[in-house]
Design an enzyme around this catalytic site. Structure first.
Site, PDB file in Angstrom:
ATOM      1  N   ASP A  18      20.103   1.364  62.759  1.00 28.30           N
ATOM      2  CA  ASP A  18      20.323   0.215  63.655  1.00 28.30           C
ATOM      3  C   ASP A  18      19.662   0.519  64.996  1.00 28.30           C
ATOM      4  O   ASP A  18      19.358   1.666  65.314  1.00 28.30           O
ATOM      5  CB  ASP A  18      21.828  -0.025  63.845  1.00 28.30           C
ATOM      6  CG  ASP A  18      22.108  -1.230  64.753  1.00 28.30           C
ATOM      7  OD1 ASP A  18      21.397  -2.249  64.649  1.00 28.30           O
ATOM      8  OD2 ASP A  18      23.037  -1.151  65.583  1.00 28.30           O
ATOM      9  N   SER A  19      19.504  -0.520  65.803  1.00 28.02           N
ATOM     10  CA  SER A  19      18.961  -0.331  67.146  1.00 28.02           C
ATOM     11  C   SER A  19      19.936   0.460  68.014  1.00 28.02           C
ATOM     12  O   SER A  19      19.559   0.937  69.077  1.00 28.02           O
ATOM     13  CB  SER A  19      18.713  -1.696  67.785  1.00 28.02           C
ATOM     14  OG  SER A  19      19.947  -2.392  67.877  1.00 28.02           O
ATOM     15  N   TYR A  50      17.030  -4.375  70.739  1.00 23.62           N
ATOM     16  CA  TYR A  50      15.830  -4.818  70.026  1.00 23.62           C
ATOM     17  C   TYR A  50      15.684  -6.343  70.120  1.00 23.62           C
ATOM     18  O   TYR A  50      14.581  -6.870  70.100  1.00 23.62           O
ATOM     19  CB  TYR A  50      15.940  -4.462  68.534  1.00 23.62           C
ATOM     20  CG  TYR A  50      15.502  -3.062  68.150  1.00 23.62           C
ATOM     21  CD1 TYR A  50      15.431  -2.029  69.084  1.00 23.62           C
ATOM     22  CD2 TYR A  50      15.182  -2.777  66.819  1.00 23.62           C
ATOM     23  CE1 TYR A  50      15.040  -0.750  68.695  1.00 23.62           C
ATOM     24  CE2 TYR A  50      14.785  -1.503  66.433  1.00 23.62           C
ATOM     25  CZ  TYR A  50      14.716  -0.492  67.360  1.00 23.62           C
ATOM     26  OH  TYR A  50      14.330   0.761  66.978  1.00 23.62           O
ATOM     27  N   GLY A  51      16.827  -7.020  70.192  1.00 21.64           N
ATOM     28  CA  GLY A  51      16.848  -8.481  70.043  1.00 21.64           C
ATOM     29  C   GLY A  51      16.116  -9.258  71.114  1.00 21.64           C
ATOM     30  O   GLY A  51      15.841 -10.442  70.938  1.00 21.64           O
ATOM     31  N   CYS A  81      20.637  -3.723  60.747  1.00 24.97           N
ATOM     32  CA  CYS A  81      20.299  -4.434  61.982  1.00 24.97           C
ATOM     33  C   CYS A  81      19.595  -5.725  61.571  1.00 24.97           C
ATOM     34  O   CYS A  81      18.510  -5.668  60.968  1.00 24.97           O
ATOM     35  CB  CYS A  81      19.365  -3.556  62.816  1.00 24.97           C
ATOM     36  SG  CYS A  81      18.763  -4.326  64.321  1.00 24.97           S
ATOM     37  N   ASN A  82      20.206  -6.857  61.842  1.00 27.81           N
ATOM     38  CA  ASN A  82      19.603  -8.143  61.458  1.00 27.81           C
ATOM     39  C   ASN A  82      18.246  -8.346  62.128  1.00 27.81           C
ATOM     40  O   ASN A  82      17.321  -8.907  61.544  1.00 27.81           O
ATOM     41  CB  ASN A  82      20.525  -9.297  61.876  1.00 27.81           C
ATOM     42  CG  ASN A  82      21.852  -9.287  61.148  1.00 27.81           C
ATOM     43  OD1 ASN A  82      22.022  -9.973  60.153  1.00 27.81           O
ATOM     44  ND2 ASN A  82      22.804  -8.506  61.628  1.00 27.81           N
ATOM     45  N   THR A  83      18.141  -7.884  63.363  1.00 27.45           N
ATOM     46  CA  THR A  83      16.914  -8.075  64.133  1.00 27.45           C
ATOM     47  C   THR A  83      15.759  -7.283  63.494  1.00 27.45           C
ATOM     48  O   THR A  83      14.676  -7.823  63.259  1.00 27.45           O
ATOM     49  CB  THR A  83      17.146  -7.601  65.584  1.00 27.45           C
ATOM     50  OG1 THR A  83      18.328  -8.238  66.079  1.00 27.45           O
ATOM     51  CG2 THR A  83      15.978  -7.927  66.470  1.00 27.45           C
ATOM     52  N   CYS A 191      24.689 -10.314  63.841  1.00 23.92           N
ATOM     53  CA  CYS A 191      24.256  -9.078  64.504  1.00 23.92           C
ATOM     54  C   CYS A 191      25.332  -8.051  64.194  1.00 23.92           C
ATOM     55  O   CYS A 191      26.530  -8.355  64.291  1.00 23.92           O
ATOM     56  CB  CYS A 191      24.132  -9.293  66.015  1.00 23.92           C
ATOM     57  SG  CYS A 191      23.927  -7.758  66.955  1.00 23.92           S
ATOM     58  N   THR A 192      24.901  -6.850  63.820  1.00 27.62           N
ATOM     59  CA  THR A 192      25.879  -5.858  63.344  1.00 27.62           C
ATOM     60  C   THR A 192      26.764  -5.308  64.463  1.00 27.62           C
ATOM     61  O   THR A 192      27.764  -4.649  64.192  1.00 27.62           O
ATOM     62  CB  THR A 192      25.163  -4.705  62.624  1.00 27.62           C
ATOM     63  OG1 THR A 192      24.131  -4.187  63.482  1.00 27.62           O
ATOM     64  CG2 THR A 192      24.563  -5.177  61.326  1.00 27.62           C
ATOM     65  N   HIS A 193      26.415  -5.583  65.704  1.00 24.04           N
ATOM     66  CA  HIS A 193      27.306  -5.174  66.801  1.00 24.04           C
ATOM     67  C   HIS A 193      28.536  -6.085  66.906  1.00 24.04           C
ATOM     68  O   HIS A 193      29.579  -5.669  67.404  1.00 24.04           O
ATOM     69  CB  HIS A 193      26.562  -5.227  68.149  1.00 24.04           C
ATOM     70  CG  HIS A 193      25.612  -4.088  68.371  1.00 24.04           C
ATOM     71  ND1 HIS A 193      24.416  -3.975  67.713  1.00 24.04           N
ATOM     72  CD2 HIS A 193      25.695  -3.006  69.185  1.00 24.04           C
ATOM     73  CE1 HIS A 193      23.787  -2.875  68.112  1.00 24.04           C
ATOM     74  NE2 HIS A 193      24.546  -2.268  69.010  1.00 24.04           N
TER      75      HIS A 193
HETATM   76  N1  DGL Z   1      22.542  -4.763  65.844  1.00 23.34           N
HETATM   77  C1  DGL Z   1      21.389  -5.539  65.906  1.00 23.34           C
HETATM   78  C2  DGL Z   1      21.402  -6.709  64.927  1.00 23.34           C
HETATM   79  O1  DGL Z   1      22.094  -6.674  63.944  1.00 23.34           O
HETATM   80  C3  DGL Z   1      20.654  -5.874  67.136  1.00 23.34           C
HETATM   81  C4  DGL Z   1      21.110  -5.585  68.499  1.00 23.34           C
HETATM   82  C5  DGL Z   1      19.924  -5.456  69.431  1.00 23.34           C
HETATM   83  O2  DGL Z   1      19.365  -4.370  69.470  1.00 23.34           O
HETATM   84  O3  DGL Z   1      19.581  -6.441  70.085  1.00 23.34           O
HETATM   85  O4  DGL Z   1      20.697  -7.660  65.115  1.00 23.34           O
END
Ligand code: DGL
Length: 263
Positions: A18-19, A50-51, A81-83, A191-193
């Site tokens: 993940d990011s 990352y987003g 990480c979806n992004t 988003c996984t966060h």
């Molecule tokens: N956890 C990440 C996701 O699932 C992205 C968070 C980020 O780095 O912006 O998209």
């Protein structure tokens, strides 16, 4: 492109990427259903978020990390990480057609199955929201539902510093979601966060709004992909080891990783 050889070894670890720390929400689901597997979690917090970066930047960083996981001898990779998934998973599949690789994506399909004519909010990073991949997902599975994409810049930053229950977070969430109160049937956490701030979301929207996230589906999919290639450890063998590494070398990140893993 340099030639990197894939490892085909049952006892090798599965890489989870993940990011930052959000992917821990996926790692937890993986540990639940594959407790005997070793997992290597890498968070790129030094380069997060990352987003809000460009597609090219996220793609090349993700490819570099996946190359490293393969060189280290990981038998499979989860892009938690979806992004990063929306930016790079297609290219990675072309580069490594035989690698068991799974990228998480917003759980639009299960949300629409549960609420076929419902109002469904998809919360995600700006990149995930603006990528073609999400548009395709909504075209393919949205059916008669009203699927509303919502970019949430800044939300992941709360989780990155372990701020998952504070007045600032609650204020941020109220400003972000206030206009949707009483309007929604479901929310997709894209988003996984975000699973780590689920309570703050429920506090604004109310407990009647159902929350969906892709963590469990992703865990099941990597298990299936490894199974097909006969790369899973025997069930009930020793307990797997969980290793954590982060590009931001600080003791706080390790502490926070452990805290989120237990949450
Ligand atoms: N956890 C990440 C996701 O699932 C992205 C968070 C980020 O780095 O912006 O998209």
């Amino acid at each position: 492109m340099e030639d990197i050889e894939l490892i085909r070894e049952k006892n090798a670890p599965i890489a989870v990427f993940d990011s930052g720390l959000g992917g821990v929400s996926v790692l937890k689901e993986m540990i639940k259903i594959m407790p005997e597997e070793d997992m290597y979690y890498f968070g790129d917090s030094a380069n997060a978020p990352y987003g809000t970066k460009s597609l090219e930047e996220v793609r090349s960083m993700t490819i570099k990390h996946v190359d490293d996981f393969i060189k280290m001898g990981c038998k499979g990779v989860v892009i938690a990480c979806n992004t990063a998934t929306s930016a790079a998973v297609r290219t990675l599949r072309e580069m490594y057609p035989d690698l068991p690789i799974v990228g998480i994506e917003p759980a639009v399909k299960p949300a629409v199955e549960a609420y076929p004519k419902g109002n469904i909010l998809v919360m995600a990073t700006p990149m995930t929201i603006h990528q073609e991949k999400l548009k395709h997902l909504i075209d393919a599975y949205g059916g008669d539902a009203n699927v509303i994409p919502l970019a949430c810049p800044g939300l992941m930053d709360f989780v990155e510093v372990g701020n998952v229950n504070s007045p600032e977070l609650k204020g941020f969430m109220r400003d972000l979601l206030y206009q949707y109160v009483g309007q929604l049937d479901a929310v997709v956490l894209g988003c996984t966060h975000y699973p780590f701030v689920k309570d703050a979301i429920i506090e604004v929207l109310g407990p009647e709004v159902e929350i969906f996230d892709g963590g469990y589906g992703t865990a099941k999919e990597i298990r299936r992909r490894l199974q097909v290639q006969n790369l899973l450890r025997e069930k009930g063998t020793k307990k797997g080891e969980i290793t954590f590494e982060n590009s931001e070398k600080s003791p706080q990140k390790i502490e926070l990783f452990q805290k989120l893993l237990k949450m």
